[in-house]
Design a protein around this motif. Sequence first.
Motif, PDB file in Angstrom:
ATOM      1  N   ASN A  25       0.708  -1.352   0.243  1.00 13.35           N
ATOM      2  CA  ASN A  25       0.154   0.050  -0.056  1.00 13.35           C
ATOM      3  C   ASN A  25       0.948   1.289   0.068  1.00 13.35           C
ATOM      4  OD1 ASN A  25      -2.415  -1.352  -0.122  1.00 13.35           O
ATOM      5  ND2 ASN A  25      -2.499  -1.451   2.032  1.00 13.35           N
ATOM      6  N   GLU A  26       1.903   1.266   0.994  1.00 19.45           N
ATOM      7  CA  GLU A  26       2.838   2.181   0.891  1.00 19.45           C
ATOM      8  C   GLU A  26       3.340   2.321  -0.454  1.00 19.45           C
ATOM      9  OE1 GLU A  26       2.259   0.234   3.056  1.00 19.45           O
ATOM     10  OE2 GLU A  26       1.996   1.325   5.154  1.00 19.45           O
ATOM     11  N   ALA A  27       3.951   1.410  -1.139  1.00 18.56           N
ATOM     12  CA  ALA A  27       4.626   1.563  -2.495  1.00 18.56           C
ATOM     13  C   ALA A  27       3.704   2.228  -3.304  1.00 18.56           C
ATOM     14  CB  ALA A  27       4.860   0.048  -2.792  1.00 18.56           C
ATOM     15  N   TRP A  28       2.401   1.721  -3.563  1.00 19.52           N
ATOM     16  CA  TRP A  28       1.484   2.372  -4.399  1.00 19.52           C
ATOM     17  C   TRP A  28       1.390   3.767  -3.935  1.00 19.52           C
ATOM     18  CZ3 TRP A  28       3.418  -1.012  -6.936  1.00 19.52           C
ATOM     19  CH2 TRP A  28       3.133  -2.549  -6.869  1.00 19.52           C
ATOM     20  N   GLY A  29       1.251   4.335  -2.862  1.00 18.22           N
ATOM     21  CA  GLY A  29       1.332   5.729  -2.342  1.00 18.22           C
ATOM     22  C   GLY A  29       2.432   6.286  -2.991  1.00 18.22           C
ATOM     23  N   VAL A  30       3.520   5.873  -3.055  1.00 20.45           N
ATOM     24  CA  VAL A  30       4.704   6.451  -3.562  1.00 20.45           C
ATOM     25  C   VAL A  30       4.488   6.687  -4.924  1.00 20.45           C
ATOM     26  CG1 VAL A  30       7.413   6.383  -4.203  1.00 20.45           C
ATOM     27  CG2 VAL A  30       6.335   5.504  -2.163  1.00 20.45           C
ATOM     28  N   LEU A  31       3.953   5.985  -5.754  1.00 20.33           N
ATOM     29  CA  LEU A  31       3.561   5.962  -7.319  1.00 20.33           C
ATOM     30  C   LEU A  31       2.794   7.164  -7.384  1.00 20.33           C
ATOM     31  CD1 LEU A  31       3.285   2.428  -8.658  1.00 20.33           C
ATOM     32  CD2 LEU A  31       5.025   4.264  -9.252  1.00 20.33           C
ATOM     33  N   SER A  32       1.546   7.220  -6.570  1.00 19.52           N
ATOM     34  CA  SER A  32       0.577   8.157  -6.620  1.00 19.52           C
ATOM     35  C   SER A  32       1.371   9.580  -6.394  1.00 19.52           C
ATOM     36  CB  SER A  32      -0.438   8.023  -5.335  1.00 19.52           C
ATOM     37  OG  SER A  32      -1.065   6.785  -5.388  1.00 19.52           O
ATOM     38  N   GLU A  33       2.162   9.513  -5.400  1.00 18.76           N
ATOM     39  CA  GLU A  33       2.735  10.945  -5.315  1.00 18.76           C
ATOM     40  C   GLU A  33       3.891  11.404  -6.655  1.00 18.76           C
ATOM     41  OE1 GLU A  33       3.842  12.315  -1.581  1.00 18.76           O
ATOM     42  OE2 GLU A  33       5.733  13.300  -2.363  1.00 18.76           O
ATOM     43  N   MET A  34       4.290  10.154  -7.024  1.00 14.71           N
ATOM     44  CA  MET A  34       5.301  10.601  -8.280  1.00 14.71           C
ATOM     45  C   MET A  34       4.289  11.084  -9.302  1.00 14.71           C
ATOM     46  SD  MET A  34       7.489   7.236  -8.920  1.00 14.71           S
ATOM     47  CE  MET A  34       8.932   7.965 -10.222  1.00 14.71           C
ATOM     48  N   GLY A  35       3.035  10.593  -9.569  1.00 13.43           N
ATOM     49  CA  GLY A  35       2.187  11.286 -10.320  1.00 13.43           C
ATOM     50  C   GLY A  35       1.682  12.536  -9.954  1.00 13.43           C
ATOM     51  N   GLU A  36       1.448  12.967  -8.759  1.00 13.98           N
ATOM     52  CA  GLU A  36       1.015  14.340  -8.479  1.00 13.98           C
ATOM     53  C   GLU A  36       2.330  15.099  -8.433  1.00 13.98           C
ATOM     54  OE1 GLU A  36      -0.476  13.741  -4.663  1.00 13.98           O
ATOM     55  OE2 GLU A  36      -2.058  12.488  -5.232  1.00 13.98           O
ATOM     56  N   LYS A  37       3.411  14.748  -8.426  1.00 18.33           N
ATOM     57  CA  LYS A  37       4.596  15.930  -8.478  1.00 18.33           C
ATOM     58  C   LYS A  37       5.120  15.832  -9.750  1.00 18.33           C
ATOM     59  CE  LYS A  37       4.961  17.190  -4.197  1.00 18.33           C
ATOM     60  NZ  LYS A  37       5.408  16.456  -2.972  1.00 18.33           N
TER      61      LYS A  37
END
Length: 538
Positions: free
Chosen positions: A385-397
């Motif tokens: 879950n945390e890993a996919w969270g990092v991916l989300s943040e990559m997308g946002e940034k």
Amino acid sequence: MKDSKLDSVCPDLSTYNSLIHVLCLVGKVNDALIVWEELKCSGHEPDAITYRILIQGCCKSYRLDEATKIFSEMENNGYNPDTIVYNSLIDGLFKARKVNEACQMFERMVQFGVRASTWTYNILIDGLFRNARAEAAYTLFCDLKKKGQFVDGVTYSIIVLQLCREALLEEALELVEEMEMRGFTVDLVTISTLMIGLYKHSRWDWTDKLMKRIRDGNLLPSVLKWKVDMEATMKAPQSNKKDHTPLFPSKGDFSDILSLISSAASIMDGDLESDDVGVKDDKISSTHIDQWSSSPHMDRLANHFKSTDHSSQLFSLSRGQRVQAKGESSFDIDMVNTFLSLFLAKGKLTLACKLFEIFSDTGANPVSYTYNSILSSFVKKGYFNEAWGVLSEMGEKVCPTDIATYNVIIQGLGKMGRADLASSVLDKLMKQGGYLDVVMYNTLINALGKANRIDEVNKLFKQMKSSGINPDVVTFNTLIEVHSKAGRLKDAYKLLKMMLDAGCTPNHVTDTTLDFLGKEIEKSRYQKASIVRNKDDP
DNA sequence: CGCAATTTTA
């Protein structure tokens, strides 16, 4: 026909060149190749610049066969490849593990009277190191030094790195001193290399030795001061930061991991639609599925997929763009990346996250490297879950994913028992103009092999070779292991022979794997003998 | 066109 294509609405050659260049820069090499075909039909003749840009683009994206083809075409059309073209090709060949071809290309370069430069020799030295030819690399370095030419700061940096890898720290320090005495700047890359070397071999206390060796400039003092400040900030009580907001919230909808594995969604839809914890399809209920199969997530994920535009996903060809070591603007993030690596190497995930948080707050811009490091650690620990969270943040940034990001995703899916989704993720990667390198092939072969998808493994292996990438020691080790475990002992043995014939030197992992293979062969002989009741010969 | 920090095997 030809005339009408050359009239004013048609692009001229320099427009074509710029277009191809930009497409290569943003990682759309496939599109660049299409434009290239178009150019050839347009009545224009490609020039040396067109060829150079294309060869560079192909080499960077591991399209070595394509690069070689264009290289021949260039020569046939009367253009003599220059130093830069040769350099690109030699570098590409080394990175695709084609050592012999790379060396032949260098010999050809000399033969044709094209002047080799310091860059050429650096590519050679680095390439030899990376392909387990350390002896040759050192010899070349010493020769060049003796002649007193074709050596610069980068050459030294490459050797220093190798010495650090071999735990020859004293020698590394000596070389740094020599480097400076000869007037080459000890840059941030070299300093990071040394710090990581010292840290990995538990020699932090040698930093004062380092100080004595590097007399010039204030770069090392700045680095050390940065470290002290960072440690102080990390120790200080984090004032109003105690709101328990997760650093990388995954928001539950997994929009970004989904957009990455978008084409997998239809499969997941069908596969897991009625998935309820406890009442699972036999084939997926076994092990690692719990995180992934929590079906509300899956449903939202699948629904979200339908309404998301996936074509705009950013992808960087320049794998985790190298940040220039000069310019204060990148200094902070360079340091963050270096220290993240140190913390994560020791499994200090909390510390790493804290470091990341502090510097996010100061507005330092993380790059793909930064995210990939943390992402990888989460995946390794199984915190999906945390890993996919990092991916989300990559997308946002708006931070582009690169091949290392995809690699970690495949790794993660494999660990979750969903290697079956790998090919869908690959589709997505290719649609973004991505490419496969040696590491990606190895990761895929491993993930599919562990899932017992041997036919797919063999298909990939074939594809790897036919696309101009040579398997390396990791590839062969993985293949031998996978085939042994699947009971395909003959195939495993064939692969071992193939490995040796290819001149690929086995390592300690090979030994372990061959032990296993040997026992399996023994077992099967014993079984055969006891069934058939006759002896077979050694 | 080249060097560090991210990605692969037991």
